[in-house]
Scaffold this motif. Structure first.
Motif, PDB file in Angstrom:
ATOM      1  N   VAL A   1      41.580  39.868  39.493  1.00 57.08           N
ATOM      2  CA  VAL A   1      41.735  40.923  40.495  1.00 57.08           C
ATOM      3  C   VAL A   1      42.368  42.138  39.832  1.00 57.08           C
ATOM      4  O   VAL A   1      43.438  42.047  39.230  1.00 57.08           O
ATOM      5  CB  VAL A   1      42.613  40.434  41.663  1.00 57.08           C
ATOM      6  N   GLY A   2      41.684  43.281  39.924  1.00 54.73           N
ATOM      7  CA  GLY A   2      42.202  44.495  39.296  1.00 54.73           C
ATOM      8  C   GLY A   2      42.215  44.359  37.777  1.00 54.73           C
ATOM      9  O   GLY A   2      41.276  43.851  37.169  1.00 54.73           O
TER      10      GLY A   2
ATOM     11  N   VAL B   1      39.678  46.146  43.057  1.00 56.94           N
ATOM     12  CA  VAL B   1      40.446  45.567  44.154  1.00 56.94           C
ATOM     13  C   VAL B   1      39.673  45.639  45.464  1.00 56.94           C
ATOM     14  O   VAL B   1      39.689  44.691  46.267  1.00 56.94           O
ATOM     15  CB  VAL B   1      41.810  46.276  44.270  1.00 56.94           C
TER      16      VAL B   1
ATOM     17  N   ARG C   1      38.920  42.507  47.947  1.00 57.66           N
ATOM     18  CA  ARG C   1      39.317  42.489  49.359  1.00 57.66           C
ATOM     19  C   ARG C   1      38.125  42.198  50.255  1.00 57.66           C
ATOM     20  O   ARG C   1      38.235  41.471  51.250  1.00 57.66           O
ATOM     21  CB  ARG C   1      39.959  43.822  49.738  1.00 57.66           C
TER      22      ARG C   1
ATOM     23  N   GLU D   1      46.859  40.530  43.942  1.00 61.12           N
ATOM     24  CA  GLU D   1      47.058  41.947  43.627  1.00 61.12           C
ATOM     25  C   GLU D   1      48.482  42.207  43.151  1.00 61.12           C
ATOM     26  O   GLU D   1      48.720  42.990  42.227  1.00 61.12           O
ATOM     27  CB  GLU D   1      46.810  42.804  44.878  1.00 61.12           C
TER      28      GLU D   1
END
Length: 425
Positions: free
Chosen positions: A173-174, A237, A241, A264
């Motif tokens: 994530v990210g 991100v 989501r 996150e």
């Protein structure tokens, strides 16, 4: 093994952490009463059990618990729901535990809570904070744990293994730089046992002594599984989501918006003084991951975990297509298949339309994740029913060049595989 007077009640004893606590405390000499919504397997594992659904209204009353807790002197609350309605979340985290503590009166205990809830306004975080306040008011020690890993896995830990085992990339994530200091569930169990015997005041935290990034953690799990190195894929991100929202809609467990938000931010616990002063301090990630080899079953589970939603969607598409065909295919296209069977045309058409509606209902239930094990039985019954009916009405369908009724055999096998994968506990 040392003996202990009294018994320890474990709420949420059929969960990932709860089962480890039940086995670990029993091995340490504690008489254990294992409480969960379904206790059949716990009973077969040799535990005294107390069946209770903490989300049910009666579980929030003191009367429900009084008379069921004879001999209980300690309580460990490991019950929790990450993604649930407001009512269920409040019941599990606040109302039912409050009734248990009230029914027990003067009792020592530990509440397994979570790191990071002070900085979040999700329903889970809010109700966790309220649950901690109730616990503190009754002398129960809230123990906030970071990411918990172990030899077995469930939920978020299973998802981490699955992401680490993907064939071409390791997605994060990210940027994947979020910090984690995972704690092994055996170390968490030892901390709980220590706090039961040596109670302290206030909220405590526990985490491993090694901090790793999200990317480093997943790559470490991949090495543990014995898989070759692959590039890290940094997912935006917003995309994660969106996937979390889809997971919530389909009830895909750890694939949820709440889980994405935790990834996150990272999960970093600062071990409290009471934890640091334990005879055995919690180990670091690399230390406990390398303490045992990964087995074939670990690799199978990691690779199959993300196949569960894929197979569920495949079956949903199959039932959706079958339902639409049953509803809208012109009668002239299928009536010749059962010519000479003696079934009136009007009855055959009505049956096709009715079954089409049933197929669409099955597709909807699969996409929503409604009672997956029950739906596996419904699907198997429907496919078997189709197979038997058409074998009688049109036996030549077994001999069609592209498979015909023969295709029902692999479909039944697929339904059976999905039923196995959906049975997580």
């Amino acid at each position: 093994m040392s003996g202990h007077s009294g018994k320890v009640l474990i709420l949420g004893a059929d969960g990932f952490i709860g089962r480890h606590l039940a086995f670990g405390l029993r091995a340490a000499g504690w008489p254990v009463v294992a409480s969960a919504r379904r206790c059949g397997r716990l009973a077969r594992m040799g535990f005294e059990t107390l069946e209770a659904d903490l989300a049910a209204p009666e579980a929030a009353t003191v009367d429900f618990w009084q008379g069921r807790l004879a001999g209980v002197s300690h309580v460990v609350n490991a019950a929790g729901v990450l993604s649930a309605s407001e009512g269920v979340s409040e019941a599990v985290h606040v109302r039912a535990p409050a009734a248990v503590y009230e029914a027990l009166g003067d009792v020592r205990g530990v509440l397994i809570s979570a790191v990071g809830i002070d900085d979040s306004e999700t329903g889970f975080a809010r109700h966790r904070r309220e649950g901690e306040a109730v616990a503190l008011a009754h002398g129960i020690v809230p123990l906030r744990a970071g990411l918990v890993l172990g030899e077995t896995s469930y939920g978020g830990s299973s998802l981490a293994r699955a992401l680490a085992a993907l064939p071409f990339v390791v997605p994060v994530v990210g940027k994947g730089a979020q910090p984690f200091n995972p704690v092994h569930v055996a170390d968490l169990t030892r901390a709980v046992a220590h706090l039961l015997a040596h109670p302290v005041e206030g909220v405590q935290e526990i985490g491993g002594r090694q901090v790793v990034t999200q990317a480093e953690m997943l790559q470490g799990l991949r090495r543990w599984l014995g898989l070759s190195a692959v590039p890290v894929l940094r997912l935006p991100v917003w995309l994660c989501r969106g996937m979390g929202r889809i997971g919530d809609a389909m009830r895909l467990g750890p694939i949820s918006l709440t889980a994405v938000r935790q990834l996150e931010a990272g999960v970093l616990a600062e071990p409290s003084a009471a934890v640091r002063e334990m005879p055995e301090a919690p180990r670091g990630f690399s230390e406990f991951v390398n303490a045992r080899p990964a087995g074939t079953q670990d690799l199978w589970h990691a690779r199959l975990y993300l196949m569960r939603p894929v197979l569920r969607v495949v079956l949903a598409v199959l039932w959706l297509a079958s339902g639409l065909i049953g509803l809208f295919l012109p009668a002239a296209e299928f009536l010749p298949l059962i010519a000479g069977s003696g079934v009136p045309d009007w009855l055959a058409v009505a049956f096709a339309r009715l079954v089409g509606v049933a197929d669409l209902a099955i597709a909807g239930a699969l996409l929503r994740g409604w009672r997956p094990r029950l739906m596996a039985g419904v699907q198997a019954a429907m496919v078997l029913g189709y197979t038997v009916a058409f074998s009688v009405l049109a036996p030549l369908l077994w001999l069609l060049p592209l498979g015909g009724l023969l295709k029902n055999l692999p479909v039944l096998a697929l339904i059976a595989v999905v039923a196995v994968l959906e049975d997580e506990r």
